[in-house]
Design a protein around this motif. Structure first.
Motif, PDB file in Angstrom:
ATOM      1  N   ALA A 125      76.871  36.338  60.771  1.00 13.02           N
ATOM      2  CA  ALA A 125      77.230  35.747  59.475  1.00 13.02           C
ATOM      3  C   ALA A 125      78.102  34.508  59.657  1.00 13.02           C
ATOM      4  CB  ALA A 125      77.947  36.781  58.609  1.00 13.02           C
ATOM      5  N   VAL A 126      79.094  34.580  60.528  1.00  9.47           N
ATOM      6  CA  VAL A 126      79.972  33.436  60.767  1.00  9.47           C
ATOM      7  C   VAL A 126      79.182  32.279  61.359  1.00  9.47           C
ATOM      8  CG1 VAL A 126      81.898  32.592  62.183  1.00  9.47           C
ATOM      9  CG2 VAL A 126      82.099  34.775  60.972  1.00  9.47           C
ATOM     10  N   GLY A 127      78.331  32.568  62.331  1.00 10.85           N
ATOM     11  CA  GLY A 127      77.537  31.514  62.951  1.00 10.85           C
ATOM     12  C   GLY A 127      76.624  30.806  61.966  1.00 10.85           C
ATOM     13  N   ALA A 128      76.100  31.551  61.019  1.00 13.32           N
ATOM     14  CA  ALA A 128      75.199  30.966  60.024  1.00 13.32           C
ATOM     15  C   ALA A 128      75.950  30.213  58.928  1.00 13.32           C
ATOM     16  CB  ALA A 128      74.344  32.069  59.392  1.00 13.32           C
ATOM     17  N   ALA A 129      77.204  30.575  58.717  1.00 14.24           N
ATOM     18  CA  ALA A 129      77.964  30.051  57.575  1.00 14.24           C
ATOM     19  C   ALA A 129      78.003  28.524  57.522  1.00 14.24           C
ATOM     20  CB  ALA A 129      79.385  30.612  57.590  1.00 14.24           C
ATOM     21  N   GLY A 130      78.205  27.897  58.648  1.00 16.51           N
ATOM     22  CA  GLY A 130      78.306  26.447  58.659  1.00 16.51           C
ATOM     23  C   GLY A 130      76.978  25.724  58.584  1.00 16.51           C
ATOM     24  N   ALA A 131      75.888  26.440  58.764  1.00 16.83           N
ATOM     25  CA  ALA A 131      74.576  25.802  58.807  1.00 16.83           C
ATOM     26  C   ALA A 131      73.755  25.987  57.531  1.00 16.83           C
ATOM     27  CB  ALA A 131      73.788  26.348  59.997  1.00 16.83           C
ATOM     28  N   LEU A 132      74.147  26.934  56.693  1.00 16.04           N
ATOM     29  CA  LEU A 132      73.348  27.255  55.515  1.00 16.04           C
ATOM     30  C   LEU A 132      73.697  26.379  54.314  1.00 16.04           C
ATOM     31  CD1 LEU A 132      73.532  31.152  55.734  1.00 16.04           C
ATOM     32  CD2 LEU A 132      71.527  29.717  56.207  1.00 16.04           C
ATOM     33  N   CYS A 133      72.710  26.150  53.483  1.00 16.20           N
ATOM     34  CA  CYS A 133      72.935  25.487  52.202  1.00 16.20           C
ATOM     35  C   CYS A 133      73.500  26.515  51.233  1.00 16.20           C
ATOM     36  CB  CYS A 133      71.615  24.943  51.648  1.00 16.20           C
ATOM     37  SG  CYS A 133      70.859  23.703  52.711  1.00 16.20           S
ATOM     38  N   ASN A 134      73.997  26.046  50.105  1.00 13.78           N
ATOM     39  CA  ASN A 134      74.494  26.964  49.088  1.00 13.78           C
ATOM     40  C   ASN A 134      73.414  27.969  48.720  1.00 13.78           C
ATOM     41  OD1 ASN A 134      76.908  25.615  49.057  1.00 13.78           O
ATOM     42  ND2 ASN A 134      76.528  24.522  47.164  1.00 13.78           N
ATOM     43  N   GLY A 135      73.840  29.206  48.487  1.00 13.54           N
ATOM     44  CA  GLY A 135      72.927  30.281  48.134  1.00 13.54           C
ATOM     45  C   GLY A 135      73.508  31.602  48.584  1.00 13.54           C
ATOM     46  N   VAL A 136      72.735  32.661  48.416  1.00 12.15           N
ATOM     47  CA  VAL A 136      73.159  34.005  48.786  1.00 12.15           C
ATOM     48  C   VAL A 136      72.227  34.506  49.883  1.00 12.15           C
ATOM     49  CG1 VAL A 136      73.562  36.360  47.970  1.00 12.15           C
ATOM     50  CG2 VAL A 136      74.053  34.414  46.471  1.00 12.15           C
ATOM     51  N   TYR A 137      72.831  35.031  50.950  1.00 14.88           N
ATOM     52  CA  TYR A 137      72.087  35.441  52.129  1.00 14.88           C
ATOM     53  C   TYR A 137      72.545  36.820  52.598  1.00 14.88           C
ATOM     54  CZ  TYR A 137      71.203  30.429  52.209  1.00 14.88           C
ATOM     55  OH  TYR A 137      70.852  29.152  51.855  1.00 14.88           O
ATOM     56  N   ILE A 138      71.705  37.431  53.409  1.00 19.74           N
ATOM     57  CA  ILE A 138      72.024  38.700  54.051  1.00 19.74           C
ATOM     58  C   ILE A 138      71.899  38.490  55.559  1.00 19.74           C
ATOM     59  CG2 ILE A 138      71.258  41.087  54.415  1.00 19.74           C
ATOM     60  CD1 ILE A 138      70.441  41.065  51.414  1.00 19.74           C
ATOM     61  N   ALA A 139      72.974  38.813  56.296  1.00 21.40           N
ATOM     62  CA  ALA A 139      72.987  38.685  57.755  1.00 21.40           C
ATOM     63  C   ALA A 139      73.065  40.084  58.354  1.00 21.40           C
ATOM     64  CB  ALA A 139      74.174  37.839  58.207  1.00 21.40           C
ATOM     65  N   MET A 140      71.960  40.530  58.913  1.00 19.43           N
ATOM     66  CA  MET A 140      71.887  41.858  59.526  1.00 19.43           C
ATOM     67  C   MET A 140      70.889  41.819  60.670  1.00 19.43           C
ATOM     68  SD  MET A 140      73.909  44.124  58.022  1.00 19.43           S
ATOM     69  CE  MET A 140      73.228  45.633  58.688  1.00 19.43           C
ATOM     70  N   ASN A 141      71.170  42.568  61.711  1.00 18.23           N
ATOM     71  CA  ASN A 141      70.238  42.777  62.819  1.00 18.23           C
ATOM     72  C   ASN A 141      69.807  41.483  63.496  1.00 18.23           C
ATOM     73  OD1 ASN A 141      69.176  44.822  60.329  1.00 18.23           O
ATOM     74  ND2 ASN A 141      69.931  45.792  62.186  1.00 18.23           N
ATOM     75  N   GLY A 142      70.732  40.527  63.597  1.00 14.59           N
ATOM     76  CA  GLY A 142      70.441  39.277  64.287  1.00 14.59           C
ATOM     77  C   GLY A 142      69.633  38.283  63.491  1.00 14.59           C
ATOM     78  N   ARG A 143      69.443  38.550  62.222  1.00 17.62           N
ATOM     79  CA  ARG A 143      68.667  37.648  61.354  1.00 17.62           C
ATOM     80  C   ARG A 143      69.486  37.311  60.112  1.00 17.62           C
ATOM     81  NH1 ARG A 143      62.941  38.280  61.399  1.00 17.62           N
ATOM     82  NH2 ARG A 143      63.003  36.497  59.982  1.00 17.62           N
ATOM     83  N   VAL A 144      69.175  36.173  59.515  1.00 16.25           N
ATOM     84  CA  VAL A 144      69.773  35.774  58.244  1.00 16.25           C
ATOM     85  C   VAL A 144      68.629  35.512  57.281  1.00 16.25           C
ATOM     86  CG1 VAL A 144      71.263  34.135  57.057  1.00 16.25           C
ATOM     87  CG2 VAL A 144      71.743  34.744  59.437  1.00 16.25           C
ATOM     88  N   TYR A 145      68.668  36.217  56.151  1.00 15.81           N
ATOM     89  CA  TYR A 145      67.596  36.134  55.154  1.00 15.81           C
ATOM     90  C   TYR A 145      68.139  35.619  53.830  1.00 15.81           C
ATOM     91  CZ  TYR A 145      65.474  39.756  58.171  1.00 15.81           C
ATOM     92  OH  TYR A 145      64.980  40.486  59.224  1.00 15.81           O
ATOM     93  N   PRO A 146      67.334  34.875  53.072  1.00 19.23           N
ATOM     94  CA  PRO A 146      67.696  34.686  51.671  1.00 19.23           C
ATOM     95  C   PRO A 146      67.783  36.076  51.029  1.00 19.23           C
ATOM     96  CG  PRO A 146      65.916  33.202  52.293  1.00 19.23           C
ATOM     97  CD  PRO A 146      66.111  34.175  53.433  1.00 19.23           C
ATOM     98  N   TYR A 147      68.691  36.244  50.093  1.00 15.91           N
ATOM     99  CA  TYR A 147      68.990  37.583  49.549  1.00 15.91           C
ATOM    100  C   TYR A 147      67.763  38.324  49.033  1.00 15.91           C
ATOM    101  CZ  TYR A 147      68.382  36.121  44.725  1.00 15.91           C
ATOM    102  OH  TYR A 147      67.840  35.677  43.554  1.00 15.91           O
ATOM    103  N   ASP A 148      66.782  37.599  48.548  1.00 14.65           N
ATOM    104  CA  ASP A 148      65.614  38.240  47.935  1.00 14.65           C
ATOM    105  C   ASP A 148      64.415  38.326  48.883  1.00 14.65           C
ATOM    106  OD1 ASP A 148      65.132  35.520  47.963  1.00 14.65           O
ATOM    107  OD2 ASP A 148      64.473  35.413  45.884  1.00 14.65           O
ATOM    108  N   ALA A 149      64.638  38.055  50.174  1.00 13.44           N
ATOM    109  CA  ALA A 149      63.522  38.036  51.127  1.00 13.44           C
ATOM    110  C   ALA A 149      63.569  39.187  52.125  1.00 13.44           C
ATOM    111  CB  ALA A 149      63.509  36.699  51.872  1.00 13.44           C
TER     112      ALA A 149
END
Length: 163
Positions: A125-149
């Motif tokens: 989650a921390v690693g993705a934080a600086g790279a993502l655009c505004n929105g809601v995401y889920i970071a689990m199991n080594g992946r980052v997903y848009p919340y609805d994906a």
């Protein structure tokens, strides 16, 4: 970069105290505090402990309080630690916030236990934080997903892309 961390509870923060004649758990201090301190991170962060609940015990009012806390946060990046059973429900509620990057994460095994996935998920989650655009995401199991994906596969306890 500055990140606001919000503790909701869930398995990530569970502790299993030894008490005579009792079995069970309690939700302790935020797991991310020790994880961030041990990692010697190079960014500013602040901590908000919203709840110390199992995610199955979160009411709709609790979810709305999480939304309010995220809206009120002064940082543009927020990481919410949450139980994995209802993580996607809270993520949907947070999707009304469009001017921040909000990442929800948790753990299948408590941070206090050997072989926990907590530190890895917080790190993702921390690693993705600086790279993502505004929105809601889920970071689990080594992946980052848009919340609805994504959704939690109840057999494997892994988050997977929606089918």
């Amino acid at each position: 970069m500055k990140i606001t961390f919000i503790q909701v509870g869930g398995t990530i923060d569970k502790r299993y105290p030894v008490k005579a004649g009792q079995h069970g758990f309690e939700i302790g201090e935020p797991a991310y505090i020790g994880i961030l301190e041990n990692a010697r991170v190079n960014f500013e962060w602040q901590s908000i402990s919203a709840f110390k609940k199992d995610s199955l015990d979160l009411s709709e009012q609790d979810v709305q309080e999480i939304v309010r806390l995220c809206q009120k946060a002064k940082t543009e990046c927020i990481i919410v630690t949450h139980g994995t059973d209802t993580l996607t429900r809270t993520a949907r509620a947070l999707s009304v916030i469009r001017d921040k990057t909000i990442i929800l994460t948790g753990a299948v095994t408590p941070e206090a236990c050997k072989n926990s996935d907590a530190a890895f998920n917080i790190g993702t989650a921390v690693g993705a934080a600086g790279a993502l655009c505004n929105g809601v995401y889920i970071a689990m199991n080594g992946r980052v997903y848009p919340y609805d994906a994504c959704e939690k596969d109840l057999k494997t306890c892994k988050f997977m892309e929606n089918k």
